[in-house]
Design a protein around this motif. Structure first.
Motif, PDB file in Angstrom:
ATOM      1  N   ILE A  51      46.817  14.858  48.510  1.00  0.00           N
ATOM      2  CA  ILE A  51      48.187  15.609  49.132  1.00  0.00           C
ATOM      3  C   ILE A  51      49.062  15.667  50.671  1.00  0.00           C
ATOM      4  O   ILE A  51      49.831  16.035  50.924  1.00  0.00           O
ATOM      5  N   GLU A  52      48.235  14.621  51.393  1.00  0.00           N
ATOM      6  CA  GLU A  52      48.519  14.030  52.479  1.00  0.00           C
ATOM      7  C   GLU A  52      49.899  13.468  52.614  1.00  0.00           C
ATOM      8  O   GLU A  52      50.799  13.170  53.370  1.00  0.00           O
ATOM      9  N   SER A  57      50.332  22.529  48.797  1.00  0.00           N
ATOM     10  CA  SER A  57      49.299  23.419  48.923  1.00  0.00           C
ATOM     11  C   SER A  57      48.205  23.901  49.031  1.00  0.00           C
ATOM     12  O   SER A  57      47.515  22.874  47.821  1.00  0.00           O
ATOM     13  N   GLU A  58      46.726  23.806  49.854  1.00  0.00           N
ATOM     14  CA  GLU A  58      45.858  23.592  49.396  1.00  0.00           C
ATOM     15  C   GLU A  58      44.774  24.942  50.255  1.00  0.00           C
ATOM     16  O   GLU A  58      44.492  25.758  50.710  1.00  0.00           O
ATOM     17  N   GLN A  60      40.547  26.772  50.123  1.00  0.00           N
ATOM     18  CA  GLN A  60      39.651  26.643  49.887  1.00  0.00           C
ATOM     19  C   GLN A  60      38.165  27.243  50.080  1.00  0.00           C
ATOM     20  O   GLN A  60      38.375  28.425  50.473  1.00  0.00           O
ATOM     21  N   PRO A  85      46.786  22.028  38.833  1.00  0.00           N
ATOM     22  CA  PRO A  85      46.235  21.801  40.101  1.00  0.00           C
ATOM     23  C   PRO A  85      45.021  20.485  39.886  1.00  0.00           C
ATOM     24  O   PRO A  85      44.670  20.140  38.916  1.00  0.00           O
ATOM     25  N   ARG A  86      44.478  20.661  41.457  1.00  0.00           N
ATOM     26  CA  ARG A  86      43.968  19.168  41.796  1.00  0.00           C
ATOM     27  C   ARG A  86      42.403  20.629  42.494  1.00  0.00           C
ATOM     28  O   ARG A  86      43.000  20.510  43.469  1.00  0.00           O
ATOM     29  N   ARG A  96      37.620  23.040  46.163  1.00  0.00           N
ATOM     30  CA  ARG A  96      39.220  22.681  46.774  1.00  0.00           C
ATOM     31  C   ARG A  96      39.992  22.413  46.283  1.00  0.00           C
ATOM     32  O   ARG A  96      39.763  22.060  44.905  1.00  0.00           O
ATOM     33  N   GLN A  98      44.045  22.481  45.475  1.00  0.00           N
ATOM     34  CA  GLN A  98      45.275  22.030  45.631  1.00  0.00           C
ATOM     35  C   GLN A  98      46.754  21.699  44.563  1.00  0.00           C
ATOM     36  O   GLN A  98      46.443  21.580  43.536  1.00  0.00           O
ATOM     37  N   THR A  99      47.066  22.642  45.123  1.00  0.00           N
ATOM     38  CA  THR A  99      48.653  22.940  44.227  1.00  0.00           C
ATOM     39  C   THR A  99      49.816  21.882  44.662  1.00  0.00           C
ATOM     40  O   THR A  99      49.864  21.423  46.274  1.00  0.00           O
ATOM     41  N   SER A 127      43.610  28.990  52.563  1.00  0.00           N
ATOM     42  CA  SER A 127      45.052  27.899  52.761  1.00  0.00           C
ATOM     43  C   SER A 127      45.506  27.735  53.828  1.00  0.00           C
ATOM     44  O   SER A 127      45.128  27.988  54.765  1.00  0.00           O
ATOM     45  N   THR A 193      43.593   8.778  49.996  1.00  0.00           N
ATOM     46  CA  THR A 193      43.726   9.785  51.666  1.00  0.00           C
ATOM     47  C   THR A 193      44.086   9.195  52.837  1.00  0.00           C
ATOM     48  O   THR A 193      43.913   7.399  52.734  1.00  0.00           O
TER      49      THR A 193
END
Length: 329
Positions: A51-52, A57-58, A60, A85-86, A96, A98-99, A127, A193
Motif C-alpha cells: 500500500i505504500e 486506506s488501511e 487494523q 481488499p488485501r 490488517r 487494505q483497500t 484507520s 514494501t
C-alpha cells in the motif's frame, strides 16, 4: 561433518579440485535460465506492491477472537464492490485490511461495520490513509543509493586489487544477486514494501563481502604468476575459488540460520510484515551472493582478463610446457 572438513582441507591443499572456472559457461547458462524462469513467473503473477507504493486506506482490527478473513472481505465488498481488499493477520489477534482510497465518511462507515463483524469495540478498529508518494520516494532514494554505492565500491576495489577488471567482475556478480533477489521475491509473491527495499540494499553488502574474500585469495595466488609456467591464470583463479569454497558455504550457513528463523517466525507465527519482508530478501540474497561469489565472479574475472596480451602469452607458454612434459614422459 568430519568428511566435509576433510573435503575442505583437500580443496585448500590442492589434492582435490572442482572445475568451477573451467565450466563457467554452464554456470552462466544455469543463472540465465533461473533468472528467466523467475522473471516469467513474476510477470505472470504480477508484482504484489504494498500500500505504500499504490496508496490507499488501511484498517487494523485488534483483539479479534475469530480471525476469519472472509468476514472482512464481505464487509469491504459491501462498501466498495469494485475493490478486492488485501487482508492479512498480524500476530495472533490483529487483522490488517487494505483497500483503495476511501473518503472520510466511507472510512468511518467501514470501520463501524468491521467492528460489528468481529464483535469488537469501535475503538479497536483503527484507520489510516497512506499516499503512494512515500513508497515512490523510498524507491528513488534506494536507486540513488545503489548507484552511488556501486560507483564508490568500484573505485575502492580497483585501488585495492590494482585492477579495474576485478571491480567490474565483482559489480557484475553484485548486479546478478540484486536481480536474482528481486525476481525471486516477485515470484514468491510476498508484498513489496519499503522494508523489502531495505532488505535488497542489505544484500549488496553481504554479497560484496563474499566476493572480496574470494578475490583476495585470487590476488594471493596470482601474484607474480607470469614468472612461472606451472599453471595458467584461469587455473590459479580456479584454485583460489576451491580454497575459499568451504569457507563461503560455512559463512552462508551461519548467516542463513538466524535469517531463516526470522523468516519462519515472521511469516508463519507472528505474521509480522516487516520481519518477513526483510528476512525473505536477505535469505534469497545470501544464497544468491554465495553462488555468485563462487561460480560467477571468478569466472567473470577470467573472461574479462583472458584477452590481455600478457595473459594470452603466458597461457600459451604454460600449454607448450605441458605439451613438452607429456611428450617427454
Amino acid at each position: 561433518m568430519s568428511r566435509f572438513s576433510t573435503f575442505g582441507n583437500e580443496l585448500h591443499s590442492g589434492e582435490r579440485s572442482l572445475p568451477i572456472v573451467t565450466r563457467r559457461k554452464w554456470w552462466y547458462l544455469a543463472s540465465a535460465t533461473i533468472l528467466v524462469i523467475l522473471a516469467v513467473i513474476t510477470g505472470v503473477r504480477g508484482v504484489n506492491w504494498g500500500i505504500e507504493f499504490t496508496g490507499g486506506s488501511e484498517f487494523q482490527i485488534s483483539h479479534v477472537q475469530n480471525p476469519d478473513q472472509s468476514l472482512a472481505r464481505d464487509v469491504v465488498r459491501e462498501h466498495v464492490p469494485t475493490n478486492e481488499p488485501r487482508i492479512s493477520q498480524v500476530g495472533g489477534n490483529i487483522l490488517r485490511v487494505q483497500t483503495e482510497e476511501l473518503s472520510t465518511d466511507a472510512t468511518k462507515a467501514l470501520s463501524a461495520d468491521l467492528a460489528k463483524a468481529y464483535s469488537v469495540p469501535a475503538e479497536d478498529v483503527s484507520s489510516s490513509f497512506i499516499g503512494p508518494n512515500w513508497g515512490g520516494d523510498v524507491t528513488a532514494k534506494a536507486i540513488q543509493g545503489i548507484v552511488i554505492f556501486m560507483l564508490l565500491v568500484t573505485i575502492v576495489m580497483a585501488l585495492y586489487f590494482r585492477n579495474v577488471k576485478s571491480s567490474i567482475a565483482a559489480m557484475a556478480a553484485l548486479m546478478h544477486d540484486l536481480l536474482f533477489t528481486v525476481v525471486a521475491y516477485g515470484a514468491i509473491g510476498f508484498e513489496v514494501t519499503p522494508a523489502t527495499v531495505i532488505g535488497f540494499l542489505t544484500v549488496l553488502g553481504y554479497s560484496l563481502y563474499d566476493t572480496v574474500v574470494v578475490f583476495d585469495k585470487v590476488r594471493e595466488n596470482t601474484e607474480g604468476f607470469l614468472e612461472q609456467t606451472d599453471a595458467t591464470f584461469a587455473s590459479l583463479v580456479n584454485r583460489a575459488t576451491n580454497q575459499t569454497l568451504v569457507r563461503s558455504i560455512n559463512t552462508s550457513v551461519v548467516a542463513l540460520l538466524p535469517v531463516g528463523s526470522i523468516l519462519v517466525i515472521g511469516a508463519f507465527i507472528l505474521g509480522a510484515g516487516t520481519l518477513k519482508d526483510i528476512s525473505l530478501a536477505l535469505f534469497v540474497g545470501i544464497i544468491a551472493g554465495t553462488y555468485s561469489s563462487i561460480f560467477l565472479a571468478p569466472s567473470f574475472l577470467v573472461d574479462l582478463r583472458k584477452g590481455e596480451k600478457a595473459i594470452k602469452n603466458h597461457t600459451a607458454r604454460v600449454e607448450r610446457t605441458h605439451e613438452k612434459d607429456v611428450a617427454t614422459a
